[in-house]
Motif scaffolding. Structure first.
Motif, PDB file in Angstrom:
ATOM      1  N   SER A 250       3.204  -6.324  -7.540  1.00 48.80           N
ATOM      2  CA  SER A 250       1.756  -6.278  -7.743  1.00 48.80           C
ATOM      3  C   SER A 250       1.369  -5.176  -8.725  1.00 48.80           C
ATOM      4  N   THR A 276      -3.360  -3.261  -3.725  1.00 48.26           N
ATOM      5  CA  THR A 276      -3.563  -4.691  -3.441  1.00 48.26           C
ATOM      6  C   THR A 276      -2.265  -5.360  -2.999  1.00 48.26           C
ATOM      7  N   CYS A 280      -1.991  -7.125   0.602  1.00 46.13           N
ATOM      8  CA  CYS A 280      -1.717  -8.564   0.641  1.00 46.13           C
ATOM      9  C   CYS A 280      -0.521  -8.901   1.523  1.00 46.13           C
ATOM     10  N   SER A 300      -1.242 -10.961  -5.755  1.00 43.17           N
ATOM     11  CA  SER A 300      -2.048  -9.793  -5.368  1.00 43.17           C
ATOM     12  C   SER A 300      -2.287  -8.850  -6.540  1.00 43.17           C
ATOM     13  N   PRO A 304      -7.028 -10.109  -7.309  1.00 44.65           N
ATOM     14  CA  PRO A 304      -7.981  -8.996  -7.168  1.00 44.65           C
ATOM     15  C   PRO A 304      -8.316  -8.341  -8.502  1.00 44.65           C
ATOM     16  N   HIS A 329     -12.693  -5.226  -3.395  1.00 49.32           N
ATOM     17  CA  HIS A 329     -11.670  -5.964  -4.132  1.00 49.32           C
ATOM     18  C   HIS A 329     -10.258  -5.629  -3.636  1.00 49.32           C
ATOM     19  N   THR A 330      -9.985  -4.343  -3.443  1.00 54.41           N
ATOM     20  CA  THR A 330      -8.620  -3.948  -3.092  1.00 54.41           C
ATOM     21  C   THR A 330      -8.273  -4.248  -1.640  1.00 54.41           C
ATOM     22  N   ALA A 334      -7.936  -8.726  -1.278  1.00 51.14           N
ATOM     23  CA  ALA A 334      -6.480  -8.742  -1.100  1.00 51.14           C
ATOM     24  C   ALA A 334      -6.099  -9.087   0.339  1.00 51.14           C
TER      25      ALA A 334
END
Length: 454
Positions: A250, A276, A280, A300, A304, A329-330, A334
């Protein structure tokens, strides 16, 4: 030979690993203290780091008093939340065998505490740079008691209604990361934004310190996901390996996308990609094969990134809410991604290692392969149900908590306080030069503890 201190049911190896895993996760919260102190504007370094440290300490108290039993005790209401009591305060309860694992309840209580604590620490990341510290002091115990306990009991407790229904969440993709992402974003909406100057320019004051914290966070995740099986077994080993593989993948994918989009490899971007990946893989770490963890790392590091770098700038509501460290978002995105991919990639034999011999736990691709498509679709449906429950729970409860606190004390600092930062909130400066003593002598501690310097 069994003794009073080492009863026959105690597995010393499992107990040692579980306490070690707990300590790793506790260090992750300290890693976030360091990240928050370094990734924000200089004037907010102390406040940001201290919000995280306070959350860790306060959670310990309320987890001990009633949080653990509300999360893992006897059902109080329809398998949604546990009955609060003071069992954790008693020697009889803490030294007896825990409800899972071959070790005392004290080990299990501590392991679950560090998970609860880091969830509150993550929420703080959405609120840095403007939340009234008094309001944060109230928010932590209220959210722990009214929101976290419900999510944990419903999905993780053997008595929880979503656990019984078949939702798969190996180590907290829903309970911790989706919860913190949604709760942080919701709280950010109610608290309000930073001052315009800070929203426009919020450069990190110490990127090296941020990397140190990120390193603690990454390595500590071995305990986060490796502790989920509640034993030192083969599933633990796979969970740890999958965690690091997904994370590394990632990070590299996010780095490459930054390079393509902006022409330079961003250190902060790499940290975001690292996070992320960690988030994930969390709901899937011990349930998927290595090749699936690799695919999850690619996704991931890209999905994101796309929601943060592209969609966020196009959706008016996302731009309106000031989520300081992009926790939505993170962690929310994720965590949701990881939960859905778990429903796709969860391998039946690995599911059996973790959940026991229960055929309802099966990833869709294996269900199709084995002629059980309906069971696989049902699993995807349960993952969506778990996700929906956590989202609705946190939007509603977090909103109610913020509105209650608002009647007691302002949620947001004044414009003057936000303009100055740490010095006006805490009377301290993160980078004061003590030899010169200018800021220190004016601080409350300089006056109270060292009057000869005044």
């Amino acid at each position: 030979m069994a003794t009073e201190a080492a009863p026959e049911w105690l597995n010393k190896g499992d107990n040692s690993w579980q306490l070690t895993a707990s300590s790793f996760v506790a260090l992750q919260s300290i890693g976030l203290v360091i990240i928050y102190g370094g990734i924000v504007k200089k004037k907010w370094a102390i406040n940001s780091a201290f919000m995280a440290l306070y959350a860790f300490a306060a959670t310990m108290i309320f987890w001990t008093l009633w949080g653990f039993r509300m999360s893992f005790g006897d059902s109080l209401f329809l398998g949604v939340v546990g009955r609060p009591d003071f069992s954790v305060l008693t020697q009889k309860f803490m030294l007896a065998e825990g409800f899972t694992g071959l070790y005392p309840a004290a080990t299990l209580v501590f392991f679950q505490f560090v998970f609860a604590a880091i969830t509150l620490v993550l929420i703080a990341g959405a609120l840095l740079g403007r939340m009234n510290f008094k309001a944060w002091m109230l928010f932590v115990p209220l959210w722990l008691s009214l929101s976290y306990t419900v999510g944990a009991f419903s999905i993780w407790s053997p008595n929880g209604f979503l656990f019984k229904a078949g939702v798969m969440d190996f180590a907290g993709g829903f309970v911790i990361h989706l919860s913190s992402g949604i709760a942080g974003f919701t709280a950010a909406f109610w608290v309000g934004p930073r001052i315009p100057k800070d929203r426009e320019s919020f450069p990190p004051n110490n990127i090296i310190m941020t990397l140190v914290g990120a390193g603690l966070l990454w390595i500590g995740w071995a305990g986060f996901n490796g502790g989920a099986p509640y034993a030192a077994n083969i599933d633990t080993s796979l969970a740890i390996y999958n965690t690091h593989l997904c994370t590394a993948t990632s990070l590299l994918v996010w780095l490459c996308l930054d390079y393509i989009k902006f022409g330079k490899p961003s250190v902060i971007g790499a940290v975001q990609g690292m996070v992320t990946g960690l988030v994930c893989i969390t709901p899937a770490a011990g349930l998927v094969q290595v090749w699936a963890a690799l695919i999850m790392g690619v996704l991931s590091g890209s999905i994101p990134w796309f929601t943060m770098m592209v969609l966020h700038k196009k959706i008016k509501f996302l731009k309106h809410v000031d989520d300081t460290l992009a926790i939505f978002h993170t962690h929310a995105i994720a965590g949701t991604l990881g939960g859905l991919l778990t429903g796709l990639f969860a391998e039946p034999n690995l599911n059996r290692l973790f959940f026991g011999d229960d055929p309802k736990f099966v990833g869709l691709i294996y269900a199709i392969k084995n002629g059980r498509t309906t069971a696989g679709l049902h699993q995807i449906g349960m993952q969506i149900a778990g996700m929906t429950f956590i989202i609705v729970l946190n939007v509603v409860i977090t909103s109610i908590i913020c509105l209650i606190i608002k009647f007691i004390t302002p949620l947001r600092l004044s414009v003057e306080e936000m303009t100055i930062g740490d010095d006006t909130v805490h009377g301290e400066d993160a980078y004061a030069v003590w030899g010169d003593g200018e800021t220190y002598e004016q601080s409350i501690h300089g006056k109270q503890l060292y009057p000869s310097h005044v």
